[in-house]
Design an enzyme around this catalytic site. Structure first.
Site, mmCIF file in Angstrom:
data_model
loop_
_atom_site.group_PDB
_atom_site.id
_atom_site.type_symbol
_atom_site.label_atom_id
_atom_site.label_comp_id
_atom_site.label_asym_id
_atom_site.label_seq_id
_atom_site.Cartn_x
_atom_site.Cartn_y
_atom_site.Cartn_z
ATOM 1 N N GLY A 22 4.160 17.111 33.272
ATOM 2 C CA GLY A 22 3.521 18.130 34.408
ATOM 3 C C GLY A 22 3.409 19.572 33.847
ATOM 4 O O GLY A 22 3.925 19.728 32.841
ATOM 5 N N VAL A 67 5.948 20.342 30.911
ATOM 6 C CA VAL A 67 7.139 19.239 30.909
ATOM 7 C C VAL A 67 6.520 18.117 30.218
ATOM 8 O O VAL A 67 5.542 17.746 30.575
ATOM 9 C CB VAL A 67 7.698 18.948 32.239
ATOM 10 C CG1 VAL A 67 8.940 18.024 32.022
ATOM 11 C CG2 VAL A 67 8.062 20.149 33.027
ATOM 12 N N GLY A 71 4.674 23.168 35.096
ATOM 13 C CA GLY A 71 5.376 23.976 36.104
ATOM 14 C C GLY A 71 5.110 25.545 35.878
ATOM 15 O O GLY A 71 4.281 25.919 35.042
ATOM 16 N N GLY A 72 5.748 26.203 36.851
ATOM 17 C CA GLY A 72 5.391 27.734 36.692
ATOM 18 C C GLY A 72 5.605 28.333 35.494
ATOM 19 O O GLY A 72 5.373 29.069 34.945
ATOM 20 N N ASP A 120 12.582 28.329 44.589
ATOM 21 C CA ASP A 120 11.166 27.606 44.464
ATOM 22 C C ASP A 120 11.345 26.064 44.961
ATOM 23 O O ASP A 120 11.061 25.121 44.324
ATOM 24 C CB ASP A 120 10.705 27.455 43.088
ATOM 25 C CG ASP A 120 9.062 27.264 43.232
ATOM 26 O OD1 ASP A 120 8.514 27.350 44.189
ATOM 27 O OD2 ASP A 120 8.460 27.108 42.009
ATOM 28 N N LYS A 177 11.042 20.771 28.841
ATOM 29 C CA LYS A 177 10.461 21.733 29.392
ATOM 30 C C LYS A 177 10.240 22.750 28.511
ATOM 31 O O LYS A 177 11.275 23.480 28.021
ATOM 32 C CB LYS A 177 10.941 22.159 30.673
ATOM 33 C CG LYS A 177 10.196 23.273 31.594
ATOM 34 C CD LYS A 177 10.972 23.528 32.732
ATOM 35 C CE LYS A 177 10.052 24.600 33.342
ATOM 36 N NZ LYS A 177 9.051 24.143 34.474
ATOM 37 N N GLY A 202 6.117 26.497 32.270
ATOM 38 C CA GLY A 202 5.732 25.993 31.139
ATOM 39 C C GLY A 202 5.453 24.565 31.553
ATOM 40 O O GLY A 202 5.481 24.176 32.797
#
Ligand SMILES: *[C@@H]1O[C@H](CO)[C@@H](O)[C@H](O)[C@H]1NC(C)=O
Ligand SMILES: *[C@@H]1O[C@H](CO)[C@@H](O)[C@H](O)[C@H]1NC(C)=O
Ligand SMILES: *[C@@H]1O[C@H](CO)[C@@H](O)[C@H](O)[C@H]1NC(C)=O
Ligand SMILES: *[C@@H]1O[C@H](CO)[C@@H](O)[C@H](O)[C@H]1NC(C)=O
Ligand SMILES: *[C@@H]1O[C@H](CO)[C@@H](O)[C@H](O)[C@H]1NC(C)=O
Ligand SMILES: *[C@@H]1O[C@H](CO)[C@@H](O)[C@H](O)[C@H]1NC(C)=O
Ligand SMILES: *[C@@H]1O[C@H](CO)[C@@H](O)[C@H](O)[C@H]1NC(C)=O
Ligand SMILES: *[C@@H]1O[C@H](CO)[C@@H](O)[C@H](O)[C@H]1NC(C)=O
Length: 633
Positions: free
Chosen positions: A324, A331, A326-327, A441, A345, A329
């Site tokens: 995925g 993963v 993420g905000g 978050d 991550k 960086g």
């Protein structure tokens, strides 16, 4: 009287005899062990021994053999030829027998890298040899000197020309199979590993004058061999330190320095140093590579072997399987040599200095809760930072609650249990640790599920740490996700930012879990339906049955659960932070009887009464920006 004096003399005599016997025994130990020799190695003495030496001489872990007038050292599954033993700096230099003749076509016989030695980092079973040595010099107070670098042979499916680190070895090396053979002197970083290239062979060298652009020079370096240290033995022998302390080799005085001096990393004076490791706070083992270090904050499935080669493998495997974005960086999925999977991550850009990063990570690493994703370790390579987490096989919650896939059998009883788990996880972050940790978050993407669908709160990328009694948040910048962000995060006049902001986000999440659809539906044209809670509120108020597309054939029990989740959610999304319950209270409400739950007071979704104008303002903000920064006075 006489009797007494004779007795005393006799005892004294006996004591003297015993002392003498012990002393001779001690002396015998070294005196009866003349130095041995084999071929060009003429000074074999303690801790080394030859196989045929008397049994009490030397140390059995440092046994050498003499074969055809050549001193050999058995190391793991290899057999190396001893070139030199340096008693003054505690190193032994050996060479791979495959490269002994000075010909550039000769190849090392064995694959050997630092990872073959990494078990030594685990404290108890210290290998007789280490690949690095603690040294003290006048310029650098204390550092770990690597005794070798690797020569790495790669087999690539395509020619690699533009990278000058890749030296064509084809003119020298004749490998039976096809492919392009390259050699690299010194360690490579993950980014330098070309796609389509595989590591075929790794062999060490301690030749520091290596010209890394010439293969013949690399071959010559291999011919010189590599050094290993037995400093640990000497330290154990000569220092009266506790077994977990490290002694160093003072290169100025050429002496062992038993006293412990801990190195600085990013300006942090390390609290204590471990055996063969540097670690910020024991008992975390740290893995230091050329310019990469990896600190393991918790062990997964016992021993974890980790080194440059594994690191590259991990990165390469990781890049293949992206989990995925993420905000902070991307993963990736990684597999460690122990076989365990991890989520890595890679932080795209790190704020602050490495110092802040490490202290933050050290705190996060101390968080253990069933409903919080465990940080296993982190890597630092230059300015690149990565966090290593336990791997969650069932992905994130959004895949389940928003799934249109009817084959995913997921009843409300499970959803309800997940909601309670998430609430417990957040409650722990807020009230269970020595530091209050605010997430900022909370959203379905950040709730991960393990193989038993136990939810875990993940991604503390935005979390900042606050001392527990400092109730006024001092952070200046927060981020968040629209649809979950508490209003006080973008309106100064609503209330102060606190742990209640996470309660709000949890409320929005709970609402989505209850309705199994996104609150924020950009496709709905009717403005009153943009925000899910406002219309569902009417259902509750007017005691209408909740009728949603998917809710047609629900049992009474399930309707009860849904209603309970929605009522709790309403409490959480109160506009005034002071009206929202704490997460501990939320857990209590979710677990308790629905009959005891009060319907929350009316609430207004927008600051001050919801006039069409203020709605409009916010709606624009919702669509224009995906993240907010704000200053808090
Ligand atoms: C063994 O090696 C040493 C040193 O290289 C040499 O002086 C000696 O003659 C050799 N002995 C035999 C039996 O080959
Ligand atoms: C041989 O080793 C001993 C210590 O083990 C040392 O005192 C001596 O100087 C060494 N001799 C040579 C020739 O290296
Ligand atoms: C070092 O470890 C690798 C990988 O586990 C193994 O293939 C190799 O044989 C080991 N080297 C030696 C000399 O035992
Ligand atoms: C140890 O001593 C040998 C011989 O003087 C030298 O070549 C080598 O570089 C030294 N190794 C270290 C780690 O200081
Ligand atoms: C090198 O790679 C090629 C294809 O990429 C493969 O066919 C060959 O077997 C490999 N060579 C060795 C020595 O593994
Ligand atoms: C190393 O040895 C030198 C010379 O004896 C001494 O002056 C120096 O203080 C030692 N280094 C440390 C860090 O103790
Ligand atoms: C959840 O994880 C288990 C174990 O890894 C797996 O068998 C199952 O298929 C997963 N379920 C979903 C919906 O991904
Ligand atoms: C609740 O608030 C809304 C919006 O401010 C308002 O229209 C509605 O009349 C209120 N309902 C009650 C029961 O106070």
């Amino acid at each position: 009287m006489v009797m007494w004096r004779e007795m005393v003399l006799l005892v004294m005599f006996l004591l003297f005899v015993v002392q003498q016997i012990c002393a001779t025994h001690e002396r015998e130990k070294t005196m009866d062990c003349p130095t041995s020799s084999c071929g060009k190695i003429t000074n074999i003495s303690r801790p080394f021994r030859l196989k045929r030496d008397p049994i009490h001489c030397g140390d059995s872990r440092y046994e050498l053999d003499c074969e055809n007038n050549v001193t050999v050292l058995y190391l793991f599954s290899g057999k190396y030829h001893v070139q030199a033993i340096n008693y003054h700096n505690f190193t032994i230099r050996v060479v791979d027998p495959g490269v002994e003749e000075p010909s550039c076509s000769s190849l090392p016989r064995y694959f050997l890298s630092k990872s073959n030695f990494t078990d030594a980092y685990h404290g108890h079973a210290v290998a007789p040899y280490l690949t690095s040595q603690y040294q003290i010099s006048d310029e650098l107070s204390n550092y770990e000197k690597s005794l070798w670098k690797h020569i790495i042979y790669l087999n690539c499916s395509h020619p690699v020309s533009e990278k000058n680190k890749y030296v064509n070895a084809a003119p020298c090396v004749k490998w039976q199979s096809k492919g392009h053979i390259y050699a690299i002197g010194g360690d490579i970083t993950a980014a330098e590993l070309e796609v389509g290239c595989g590591v075929k062979l790794v062999s060490p060298t301690s030749w520091w004058g290596l010209d890394e652009s010439s293969y013949t020079d690399m071959n010559r370096a291999l011919l010189y061999g590599f050094e290993m240290s037995w400093l640990q033995f000497a330290c154990d022998d000569q220092c009266q330190e506790s077994p977990y302390d490290v002694c160093s080799f003072n290169t100025s005085s050429l002496n062992l320095q038993c006293a412990l001096l801990c190195p600085d990393i990013f300006g942090i004076r390390l609290v204590r140093c471990g055996r063969g490791i540097w670690s910020q706070l024991l008992p975390y083992p740290a893995y230091f590579l050329e310019n990469v270090f990896f600190i393991l904050l918790g062990t997964i499935q016992g021993n974890l072997r980790f080194d440059a080669i594994d690191y590259f493998d991990m990165m390469v495997n990781g890049f293949k399987e992206k989990l995925g974005e993420g905000g902070y960086g991307s993963v990736f999925k990684g597999k460690l040599s122990s076989g365990s999977c991890v989520a890595i991550k890679m932080l795209s850009k790190t704020k602050g200095r490495g110092h802040d990063f490490i202290s933050e990570v050290a705190t996060i690493g101390r968080i253990h809760h069933q409903n919080v994703v465990q940080l296993i370790g982190f890597c630092v390579e230059g300015s690149k930072h990565a966090l290593v987490y336990e791997f969650m096989s069932n992905g994130s919650l959004d895949k389940i609650i928003f799934s249109k896939d009817k084959s995913i059998e997921f009843g409300y009883d499970k959803i309800y249990n997940i909601a309670i788990g998430v609430a417990r996880g957040i409650a722990y972050l807020h009230h269970g640790c020595e530091m209050q940790i605010l997430h900022f978050d909370i959203k379905p993407h950040n709730i991960l599920l393990d193989d038993k669908f136990i939810p875990k709160v993940s991604d503390f990328g935005l979390a900042k740490l606050y001392p527990i009694d400092n109730s006024i948040v001092t952070m200046t910048t927060v981020g968040g996700t629209i649809g979950y962000m508490a209003p006080e995060l973008f309106y100064k006049n609503i209330g102060r930012i606190s742990y209640k902001s996470d309660v709000y986000s949890f409320g929005m999440l709970l609402m989505e879990m209850a309705s199994r659809r996104k609150n924020l539906n950009s496709h709905v044209e009717h403005s009153s339906q943009i925000y899910f809670p406002s219309w569902i509120y009417d259902y509750i108020r007017e005691e209408k049955d909740i009728e949603m597309e998917e809710m047609g054939d629900f049992t009474e029990e399930e309707k009860k659960i849904v209603k309970k989740m929605i009522i709790v959610a309403f409490w959480c999304i109160q506009m005034n932070p002071d009206d929202r319950p704490s997460m501990n209270k939320v857990v209590e409400m979710l677990e308790g009887d629905i009959e005891k739950l009060e319907i929350p007071p009316n609430f207004s979704l927008y600051p001050y009464d919801a006039t069409e104008n203020s709605k409009q303002t916010i709606a624009t903000e919702f669509t224009c920006s995906s993240s907010y920064s704000l200053e808090i006075d």
